[in-house]
Write an enzyme that holds these catalytic residues in place. Sequence first.
Site, PDB file in Angstrom:
ATOM      1  N   LYS A 163      -7.520  30.171   3.758  1.00 11.20           N
ATOM      2  CA  LYS A 163      -7.737  29.081   2.804  1.00 11.20           C
ATOM      3  C   LYS A 163      -7.659  27.720   3.505  1.00 11.20           C
ATOM      4  O   LYS A 163      -8.545  26.883   3.367  1.00 11.20           O
ATOM      5  CB  LYS A 163      -6.697  29.133   1.667  1.00 11.20           C
ATOM      6  N   ARG A 174      -1.218  29.824  -8.685  1.00 12.31           N
ATOM      7  CA  ARG A 174      -0.749  31.079  -8.111  1.00 12.31           C
ATOM      8  C   ARG A 174      -0.099  31.982  -9.135  1.00 12.31           C
ATOM      9  O   ARG A 174       0.393  33.056  -8.773  1.00 12.31           O
ATOM     10  CB  ARG A 174       0.333  30.752  -7.079  1.00 12.31           C
ATOM     11  N   ARG A 231      -0.201  32.862  13.815  1.00  8.14           N
ATOM     12  CA  ARG A 231      -0.618  31.497  13.490  1.00  8.14           C
ATOM     13  C   ARG A 231       0.272  30.461  14.176  1.00  8.14           C
ATOM     14  O   ARG A 231       1.478  30.635  14.301  1.00  8.14           O
ATOM     15  CB  ARG A 231      -0.552  31.268  11.981  1.00  8.14           C
ATOM     16  N   ARG A 283       5.236  28.482  11.635  1.00  6.64           N
ATOM     17  CA  ARG A 283       5.831  28.204  10.325  1.00  6.64           C
ATOM     18  C   ARG A 283       7.031  29.109  10.093  1.00  6.64           C
ATOM     19  O   ARG A 283       7.013  30.276  10.454  1.00  6.64           O
ATOM     20  CB  ARG A 283       4.786  28.429   9.227  1.00  6.64           C
ATOM     21  N   ARG A 303       5.872  37.705   1.112  1.00  7.82           N
ATOM     22  CA  ARG A 303       4.822  36.837   0.558  1.00  7.82           C
ATOM     23  C   ARG A 303       3.629  37.666   0.079  1.00  7.82           C
ATOM     24  O   ARG A 303       3.042  37.374  -0.950  1.00  7.82           O
ATOM     25  CB  ARG A 303       4.356  35.825   1.618  1.00  7.82           C
TER      26      ARG A 303
HETATM   27  P1  AP5 Z   1      -4.909  29.951   7.293  1.00  2.00           P
HETATM   28  O1  AP5 Z   1      -6.208  29.252   7.106  1.00  2.00           O
HETATM   29  O2  AP5 Z   1      -3.741  29.162   7.693  1.00  2.00           O
HETATM   30  O3  AP5 Z   1      -4.603  30.866   5.998  1.00  2.00           O
HETATM   31  P2  AP5 Z   1      -4.135  30.473   4.541  1.00  2.00           P
HETATM   32  O4  AP5 Z   1      -4.933  31.299   3.589  1.00  2.00           O
HETATM   33  O5  AP5 Z   1      -4.146  29.003   4.335  1.00  2.00           O
HETATM   34  O6  AP5 Z   1      -2.671  31.066   4.580  1.00  2.00           O
HETATM   35  P3  AP5 Z   1      -1.282  30.428   4.128  1.00  2.00           P
HETATM   36  O7  AP5 Z   1      -0.216  31.214   4.796  1.00  2.00           O
HETATM   37  O8  AP5 Z   1      -1.275  28.960   4.277  1.00  2.00           O
HETATM   38  O9  AP5 Z   1      -1.309  30.790   2.625  1.00  2.00           O
HETATM   39  P4  AP5 Z   1      -0.123  30.830   1.685  1.00  2.00           P
HETATM   40  O10 AP5 Z   1      -0.844  30.840   0.401  1.00  2.00           O
HETATM   41  O11 AP5 Z   1       0.824  31.934   1.885  1.00  2.00           O
HETATM   42  O12 AP5 Z   1       0.745  29.550   2.069  1.00  2.00           O
HETATM   43  P5  AP5 Z   1       0.908  28.129   1.407  1.00  2.00           P
HETATM   44  O13 AP5 Z   1       1.106  27.166   2.462  1.00  2.00           O
HETATM   45  O14 AP5 Z   1      -0.133  27.918   0.379  1.00  2.00           O
HETATM   46  O15 AP5 Z   1      -5.180  31.126   8.358  1.00  2.00           O
HETATM   47  C1  AP5 Z   1      -4.137  31.993   8.789  1.00  2.00           C
HETATM   48  C2  AP5 Z   1      -4.314  32.316  10.274  1.00  2.00           C
HETATM   49  O16 AP5 Z   1      -5.516  33.075  10.456  1.00  2.00           O
HETATM   50  C3  AP5 Z   1      -4.481  31.072  11.175  1.00  2.00           C
HETATM   51  O17 AP5 Z   1      -3.824  31.285  12.383  1.00  2.00           O
HETATM   52  C4  AP5 Z   1      -5.998  30.954  11.384  1.00  2.00           C
HETATM   53  O18 AP5 Z   1      -6.313  30.367  12.632  1.00  2.00           O
HETATM   54  C5  AP5 Z   1      -6.424  32.428  11.347  1.00  2.00           C
HETATM   55  N1  AP5 Z   1      -7.762  32.595  10.774  1.00  2.00           N
HETATM   56  C6  AP5 Z   1      -8.289  31.937   9.684  1.00  2.00           C
HETATM   57  N2  AP5 Z   1      -9.547  32.375   9.432  1.00  2.00           N
HETATM   58  C7  AP5 Z   1      -9.809  33.341  10.369  1.00  2.00           C
HETATM   59  C8  AP5 Z   1     -10.951  34.164  10.636  1.00  2.00           C
HETATM   60  N3  AP5 Z   1     -12.048  34.094   9.878  1.00  2.00           N
HETATM   61  N4  AP5 Z   1     -10.867  35.036  11.662  1.00  2.00           N
HETATM   62  C9  AP5 Z   1      -9.757  35.107  12.451  1.00  2.00           C
HETATM   63  N5  AP5 Z   1      -8.641  34.350  12.237  1.00  2.00           N
HETATM   64  C10 AP5 Z   1      -8.682  33.472  11.215  1.00  2.00           C
HETATM   65  O19 AP5 Z   1       2.291  28.336   0.632  1.00  2.00           O
HETATM   66  C11 AP5 Z   1       3.506  28.485   1.316  1.00  2.00           C
HETATM   67  C12 AP5 Z   1       4.653  28.637   0.346  1.00  2.00           C
HETATM   68  O20 AP5 Z   1       4.758  27.465  -0.480  1.00  2.00           O
HETATM   69  C13 AP5 Z   1       4.536  29.800  -0.657  1.00  2.00           C
HETATM   70  O21 AP5 Z   1       4.982  31.015  -0.120  1.00  2.00           O
HETATM   71  C14 AP5 Z   1       5.405  29.294  -1.803  1.00  2.00           C
HETATM   72  O22 AP5 Z   1       6.755  29.476  -1.521  1.00  2.00           O
HETATM   73  C15 AP5 Z   1       5.102  27.806  -1.809  1.00  2.00           C
HETATM   74  N6  AP5 Z   1       3.960  27.481  -2.682  1.00  2.00           N
HETATM   75  C16 AP5 Z   1       2.759  26.959  -2.309  1.00  2.00           C
HETATM   76  N7  AP5 Z   1       1.944  26.812  -3.366  1.00  2.00           N
HETATM   77  C17 AP5 Z   1       2.640  27.263  -4.442  1.00  2.00           C
HETATM   78  C18 AP5 Z   1       2.331  27.397  -5.818  1.00  2.00           C
HETATM   79  N8  AP5 Z   1       1.131  27.063  -6.321  1.00  2.00           N
HETATM   80  N9  AP5 Z   1       3.292  27.885  -6.637  1.00  2.00           N
HETATM   81  C19 AP5 Z   1       4.516  28.224  -6.173  1.00  2.00           C
HETATM   82  N10 AP5 Z   1       4.860  28.150  -4.881  1.00  2.00           N
HETATM   83  C20 AP5 Z   1       3.932  27.671  -4.020  1.00  2.00           C
HETATM   84 MG    MG Z   2      -2.659  27.513   4.032  1.00  2.00          MG
END
Ligand code: AP5
Ligand code: MG
Length: 215
Positions: A13, A88, A127, A160, A171
């Site tokens: 994402k 979410r 990552r 992270r 997660r």
């Molecule tokens: P990346 O692009 O970083 O993936 P992502 O989908 O953004 O993954 P996140 O871990 O950020 O998602 P998340 O939803 O768990 O975390 P968030 O920060 O939102 O890619 C991942 C890796 O893969 C990278 O190394 C990249 O280089 C590689 N990659 C990407 N595309 C690729 C490809 N095509 N091929 C190969 N490699 C590739 O949330 C974190 C925490 O915050 C949550 O756990 C929760 O506690 C809290 N939180 C956030 N939002 C909410 C909400 N709405 N409600 C409640 N709690 C929330």
């Molecule tokens: Mg992300």
Amino acid sequence: MKIILMGPPGAGKGTQAEVLTKELNIPHISTGDMFRKAIKEGTPLGVEAKRYIDSGKLVPDEVTVGIVKERLAEPDCQAGFLLDGFPRTVPQADALENTLNELRMKLDKVINIVVKREALLKRLTGRRVCKGCGATYHVVFKPSQKGDQCEQCGGELYQRSDDSEAVVANRLNVYEQQTAPLIEYYQAKGLLLNIEGSDSVEEVTRKILQALGRE
Ligand code: AP5
Ligand code: MG
Ligand code: ZN
């Protein structure tokens, strides 16, 4: 264009949002990034969010909905936005609908990036993120040409705190239980576009833009 980018942790994402928001010229709203910024700054929001994030749980809906509501009311969101990692839960999705109605806005599309669990585990544990600008790398799939420094700003790359194997497993379970039901939720509203996310970053971007009618 007003879009939601959905998908499990590690689906890509954030990676796709970086490119898409430049291409479409809209702000990138990531609740995860907002929480991490608050944690870094040591604000009360950050202190509360950290308790949940470090164990892989979701931050309570009231807190999350509040910060998104505020952000969407800012003038730069009038012409469009990309939501990454929100909503979410079903209550978050309902709250988003109310907020958008109040602001007289309407969602255009919900993009769901689909990636298998084994691939997600590899992506998350490998990552690396830039301390300076937040750019995302991967030790195998997208290594920085500058080693442990960011290609764009020279900042230090770090892992992270929620990317350890134990927290990642949590997660992914939380995603299945609380977030996956939103796939049907948006399908029923006729907004969902499923995009296969296991191809290269460039290929996934191309497919998303094509599905949005932008290519
Ligand atoms: P990346 O692009 O970083 O993936 P992502 O989908 O953004 O993954 P996140 O871990 O950020 O998602 P998340 O939803 O768990 O975390 P968030 O920060 O939102 O890619 C991942 C890796 O893969 C990278 O190394 C990249 O280089 C590689 N990659 C990407 N595309 C690729 C490809 N095509 N091929 C190969 N490699 C590739 O949330 C974190 C925490 O915050 C949550 O756990 C929760 O506690 C809290 N939180 C956030 N939002 C909410 C909400 N709405 N409600 C409640 N709690 C929330
Ligand atoms: Mg992300
Ligand atoms: Zn950087």
